[in-house]
Design a protein around this motif. Structure first.
Motif, short mmCIF file in Angstrom:
data_model
loop_
_atom_site.label_atom_id
_atom_site.label_comp_id
_atom_site.label_asym_id
_atom_site.label_seq_id
_atom_site.Cartn_x
_atom_site.Cartn_y
_atom_site.Cartn_z
N ALA A 155 9.07 -3.56 -8.68
CA ALA A 155 9.37 -4.16 -6.75
C ALA A 155 8.44 -4.42 -7.04
N ILE A 156 7.89 -5.37 -5.78
CA ILE A 156 7.01 -5.87 -5.25
C ILE A 156 7.26 -5.41 -3.88
N GLY A 157 6.26 -5.23 -2.90
CA GLY A 157 7.05 -5.66 -2.01
C GLY A 157 5.24 -5.84 -1.13
N ILE A 158 5.12 -6.30 0.09
CA ILE A 158 3.56 -6.92 0.41
C ILE A 158 4.29 -7.31 1.76
N ARG A 159 2.70 -6.21 2.47
CA ARG A 159 3.34 -6.05 4.22
C ARG A 159 1.81 -6.38 4.75
N THR A 160 1.94 -7.21 6.02
CA THR A 160 0.43 -7.76 6.43
C THR A 160 0.65 -5.83 7.15
N LEU A 161 -0.85 -5.58 7.69
CA LEU A 161 -1.56 -4.21 8.89
C LEU A 161 -0.63 -3.49 9.50
N ASP A 162 -0.17 -4.73 10.11
CA ASP A 162 0.87 -4.07 12.02
C ASP A 162 1.87 -3.62 11.06
N TYR A 163 2.28 -4.04 10.23
CA TYR A 163 3.35 -3.52 9.78
C TYR A 163 2.97 -2.20 9.50
N MET A 164 2.35 -2.26 8.12
CA MET A 164 1.73 -1.10 7.41
C MET A 164 1.57 -0.04 8.37
N ALA A 165 1.23 -0.81 9.51
CA ALA A 165 0.35 0.48 10.75
C ALA A 165 1.67 1.38 12.09
N GLY A 166 2.82 0.19 11.79
CA GLY A 166 4.06 0.90 12.16
C GLY A 166 4.06 0.43 13.52
N ASP A 167 3.02 -0.50 13.65
CA ASP A 167 2.76 -1.52 15.10
C ASP A 167 4.33 -2.32 15.20
N VAL A 168 4.50 -2.79 14.41
CA VAL A 168 6.13 -4.18 14.30
C VAL A 168 6.66 -3.73 13.47
#
Length: 311
Positions: A155-168
């Motif tokens: 499993a590999i999941g990489i997200r920019t922090l706007d996704y991590m913050a739930g803003d997108v």
């Protein structure tokens, strides 16, 4: 990412000799890589993840694929998923938060029934972007009939922090498949994470807090800061202005205090202000390099010590 590359190259070579079976051998300490015996699953996880990140950093799609479990390697859209993950990854890796300790492991142990599943969430900072990452590795699985297909990075999941913050709002990128009761995927969620900070706010442990930048022009003077002696946050804001960033936890209900961060002029350190929500009284005012873990060389400098009682 170049540090320790020699060890990682040797590890990659050994894994390529006999496919995923070497994950099993190394994880059980039957192989020594550059003098290192893998009797500790955590260290095996660290070296595997570091090698994976070096491949992503170098744009090496074949390298990424070589570390995947057989089930993912044979997935229908895996080449497209890897290409999207690697090609969309911006910048050169400057640092990551720790994935060396507290690796979550679970398994079933016993004769002919051994398994290990290792995973960790952490952050990746490049010179152009900021990401959150989740990577899961299976060194060996003798518990399931199809366990051999799960051995490797599953499993590999990489997200920019706007996704991590739930803003997108997150949409699905990458195809998930099930192997040996585990969800396996190579997924990316790329937007823009540069309006956020990853603040290392722990003391003896690696504790990272995601913060949203709310006033990028806010900078305060160190000498003025260390001369401050009032616990009234309203007065503090009148003197220093609005914060540079605030913790995402500030949006939660039923919390006692909020956390704000101020950028200090001509310094790598930041001021951290913890304020009781109901009273507006400063509980703690300190200075620290928030990009590095607490250590003897990176201790908190307290301007106002933590209060013993809630006012």
């Amino acid at each position: 990412m170049k540090k320790g590359r020699g060890i990682l190259v040797v590890l990659a070579f050994m894994l390529s000799l006999a496919g995923c079976s070497n994950f099993d051998a190394i994880a059980k300490g039957e192989y020594a890589v550059n003098g290192i015996e893998y009797k500790d699953n955590n260290q095996f996880y660290v070296d595997t993840v570091d090698l994976l990140l070096s491949y992503i950093d170098d744009g090496d799609k074949d390298g990424v694929k070589s570390l995947l479990c057989n089930g993912l390697k044979n997935a229908e859209s895996i080449d497209e998923d890897i290409a999207a993950l690697v090609d969309g990854f911006e910048g050169d890796i400057i640092r990551t938060t720790e994935h060396e300790y507290n690796t979550l492991s679970s398994g079933s142990y016993g004769t002919k029934n051994a398994s290990a599943f290792l995973s960790r969430s952490f952050y990746i900072i490049t010179d152009k972007q900021k990401y959150g990452a989740y990577i899961a590795v299976c060194p060996f699985d003798e518990k399931h009939d199809e366990g051999e297909d799960l051995v490797g990075v599953y499993a590999i999941g990489i997200r920019t922090l706007d996704y991590m913050a739930g803003d997108v709002e997150r949409t699905q990128y990458g195809t998930a498949i099930e192997i040996a009761d585990s969800r396996c995927y190579v997924a990316h969620y790329y937007g823009d994470g540069n309006n956020y900070l990853v603040a290392q706010v722990g003391t003896q442990y690696d504790v990272n807090e995601l913060c949203r930048i709310i006033n990028p022009e806010s900078v305060i003077n160190y000498d003025d800061l260390i001369a401050w002696n009032s616990r009234d946050f309203g007065s503090f804001q009148e003197k220093f202005g609005s914060p540079y960033s605030e913790s995402l936890k500030n949006s939660r209900e039923n919390v006692i205090s909020d956390k704000y961060i101020y950028k200090i002029y001509d310094s790598d350190k930041y001021a951290i202000v913890v304020v009781f929500r109901d009273s507006g009284i400063i509980n703690v005012l300190s200075i620290k390099d928030i990009e590095s873990r607490w250590s003897e060389d990176n201790k908190y400098e307290y301007i106002l010590e933590k209060m013993q009682e809630i006012p």
